[in-house]
Motif scaffolding. Structure first.
Motif, mmCIF file in Angstrom:
data_model
loop_
_atom_site.group_PDB
_atom_site.id
_atom_site.type_symbol
_atom_site.label_atom_id
_atom_site.label_comp_id
_atom_site.label_asym_id
_atom_site.label_seq_id
_atom_site.Cartn_x
_atom_site.Cartn_y
_atom_site.Cartn_z
ATOM 1 N N ASP A 157 34.070 41.663 39.020
ATOM 2 C CA ASP A 157 34.871 42.138 40.138
ATOM 3 C C ASP A 157 36.302 42.309 39.676
ATOM 4 N N PHE A 158 36.888 43.473 39.978
ATOM 5 C CA PHE A 158 38.261 43.723 39.597
ATOM 6 C C PHE A 158 39.238 42.772 40.286
ATOM 7 N N ASN A 159 38.873 42.207 41.416
ATOM 8 C CA ASN A 159 39.838 41.512 42.242
ATOM 9 C C ASN A 159 39.767 39.993 42.168
ATOM 10 N N LYS A 160 38.663 39.435 41.705
ATOM 11 C CA LYS A 160 38.532 37.984 41.689
ATOM 12 C C LYS A 160 39.369 37.382 40.576
ATOM 13 N N ASN A 161 40.203 36.438 40.946
ATOM 14 C CA ASN A 161 41.015 35.757 39.964
ATOM 15 C C ASN A 161 40.118 35.022 38.965
ATOM 16 N N LYS A 162 40.528 35.069 37.706
ATOM 17 C CA LYS A 162 39.830 34.383 36.617
ATOM 18 C C LYS A 162 38.451 34.971 36.309
ATOM 19 N N THR A 163 38.170 36.176 36.746
ATOM 20 C CA THR A 163 36.874 36.761 36.408
ATOM 21 C C THR A 163 37.062 38.030 35.582
ATOM 22 N N ARG A 178 44.054 43.729 38.704
ATOM 23 C CA ARG A 178 45.045 42.850 38.091
ATOM 24 C C ARG A 178 45.177 43.178 36.604
ATOM 25 N N VAL A 179 46.383 43.459 36.169
ATOM 26 C CA VAL A 179 46.611 43.824 34.775
ATOM 27 C C VAL A 179 46.802 42.554 33.950
ATOM 28 N N CYS A 180 46.069 42.459 32.873
ATOM 29 C CA CYS A 180 46.142 41.275 32.021
ATOM 30 C C CYS A 180 47.563 41.070 31.505
ATOM 31 N N VAL A 238 39.826 40.385 34.387
ATOM 32 C CA VAL A 238 41.264 40.569 34.337
ATOM 33 C C VAL A 238 41.557 41.637 33.298
ATOM 34 N N GLY A 239 42.082 42.729 33.708
ATOM 35 C CA GLY A 239 42.347 43.746 32.707
ATOM 36 C C GLY A 239 42.446 45.107 33.346
#
Length: 393
Positions: free
Chosen positions: A377-383, A36-38, A385-386
């Motif tokens: 984790d690259f995929n967990k929301n709110k963890t 997920r790209v910030c 992000v970038g």
């Protein structure tokens, strides 16, 4: 950091603009972003940026000493020593939590690595952000006076030297499956080096080759992106072993993955460095372990980090020499968003030229979170992000 610029950015933001930004970012390179790209960059005030540079200077001054270099060799597990080590790392990254004291923000070192990060992807991210969002012309994500072209020139000089790009490879384990594969594509587009899986290398005596269009291409330089714990975990079979004596130059020697790492943290001192201890050297534990984080020395991307430390957990660890206990750092609420403030970690990225006495600060990346931890984790929301960028005057 700069309330006026934050408000301006938030006002101009829209899902439509963000989706157009993502679409172009994903179309520039042969891989899309797999994380997920910030949605937003960070705007650093001159005051905080100067504090950040002071922190970097204080820490790198410790890293380049002869004493540190000699001690850092002890970080390499004996069975993982790669021949032909170099006297310095080519790549260096310092990760800082942005904390707050009173009304001032302050950087605290969280981790560091002598291993490449997203040096290619950040170049394209910067250009795409600037195309779709209004970033002031007098703000930059680069350091040391660099601009886009000078940054790419520096990458070429360090990674290619005088070799033809096809004789320089980006080495990885199944590169097309990695979460950071977009960075591999970025490097190929920027300086022309192909990504090669370690299983595709051909070893003949001390020479290495890979196949391209039916030809065997000699490898003269390796831009290494292989993570050792993945190499061991997957038990990769290849005609080439990292422990072979081969006639190649490592651009980023594998030993520096260990030599500058979490192993280094207990050796560093100063106001920008939280307290940190090798677990096996502690004769007794703090009465308040809630103020500490337990980290395995040789994990990657936050794997195995424990933020809920107890004496019972510590007592149950049989390989204490492979862990550190680090003082917790409280991240400040930094970026104003519609529902809450995001916490921020900023990575300061260096390149070290062969004949230079010290590494050169070139760029940054940020990751943001509204969760309990960073970098899990690259995929967990709110963890995790970038990544995004921090712009400074």
């Amino acid at each position: 950091m700069i309330p006026k610029l934050r408000e301006q950015f938030n006002e101009q933001f829209s899902e439509l603009r963000y989706n157009a930004f993502l679409e172009e970012l994903n179309s520039i390179l042969k891989y899309p972003t797999d994380f997920r790209v910030c949605e937003t960059p960070l705007f650093l005030s001159e005051e905080f940026n100067n504090e950040l540079i002071n922190a970097c200077d204080e820490i790198t001054a410790q890293l380049i000493t002869k004493d540190f270099s000699e001690k850092s060799v002890n970080a390499i597990p004996k069975h993982l020593i790669v021949p032909n080590d170099t006297s310095r790392p080519v790549f260096l990254s310092l990760d800082f939590a942005i904390t707050q004291s009173g009304d001032k923000f302050f950087p605290k070192l969280i981790e560091l690595q002598g291993f490449p990060t997203l040096y290619g992807y950040q170049y394209f991210l910067n250009r795409t952000v600037r195309k779709y969002f209004d970033i002031p012309d007098d703000f930059t994500c680069y350091y040391s006076g660099l601009d886009d072209d000078e940054y790419v020139d520096l990458l070429e000089k360090i990674i290619l030297a005088d070799e033809d790009p096809e004789n320089v490879i980006l080495l990885e384990i199944e590169p097309h499956k990695q979460k950071t594969r977009i960075d591999f594509a970025a490097m190929e587009k920027l300086i022309g080096i192909p990504e090669v899986c370690i299983t595709d290398l051909i070893k003949k005596d001390k020479k290495l080759f890979y196949k391209k269009d039916g030809r065997e291409i000699p490898v003269k330089r390796i831009y290494n992106r292989v993570i050792f714990d993945e190499l061991e975990r997957k038990q990769i079979e290849s005609s080439f072993s990292f422990f072979d004596e081969v006639d190649v130059y490592w651009v980023g020697h594998p030993n520096w993955f260990f030599r500058i790492s979490k192993f280094s943290l207990p050796q560093l001192k100063g106001k920008y460095v939280p307290q940190c201890f090798y677990l096996h050297e502690l004769e007794k534990y703090s009465d308040d372990l809630s103020q500490f984080v337990l980290k395995p020395l040789f994990s990657f991307a936050g794997l195995g980090v424990d933020v809920d430390v107890t004496k019972e957990k510590l007592a149950s660890i049989t390989d204490k020499q492979n862990y550190i206990l680090q003082q917790k750092v409280e991240y400040a609420p930094v970026i104003k968003t519609p529902d809450d403030y995001s916490k921020v970690e900023i990575r300061m990225m260096y390149l070290w030229k062969e004949n230079s006495p010290k590494p050169e600060l070139v760029m940054n990346l940020i990751r943001t979170s509204k969760g309990k931890m960073m970098g899990v984790d690259f995929n967990k929301n709110k963890t995790w992000v970038g990544s995004s960028l921090a712009y400074h005057p």
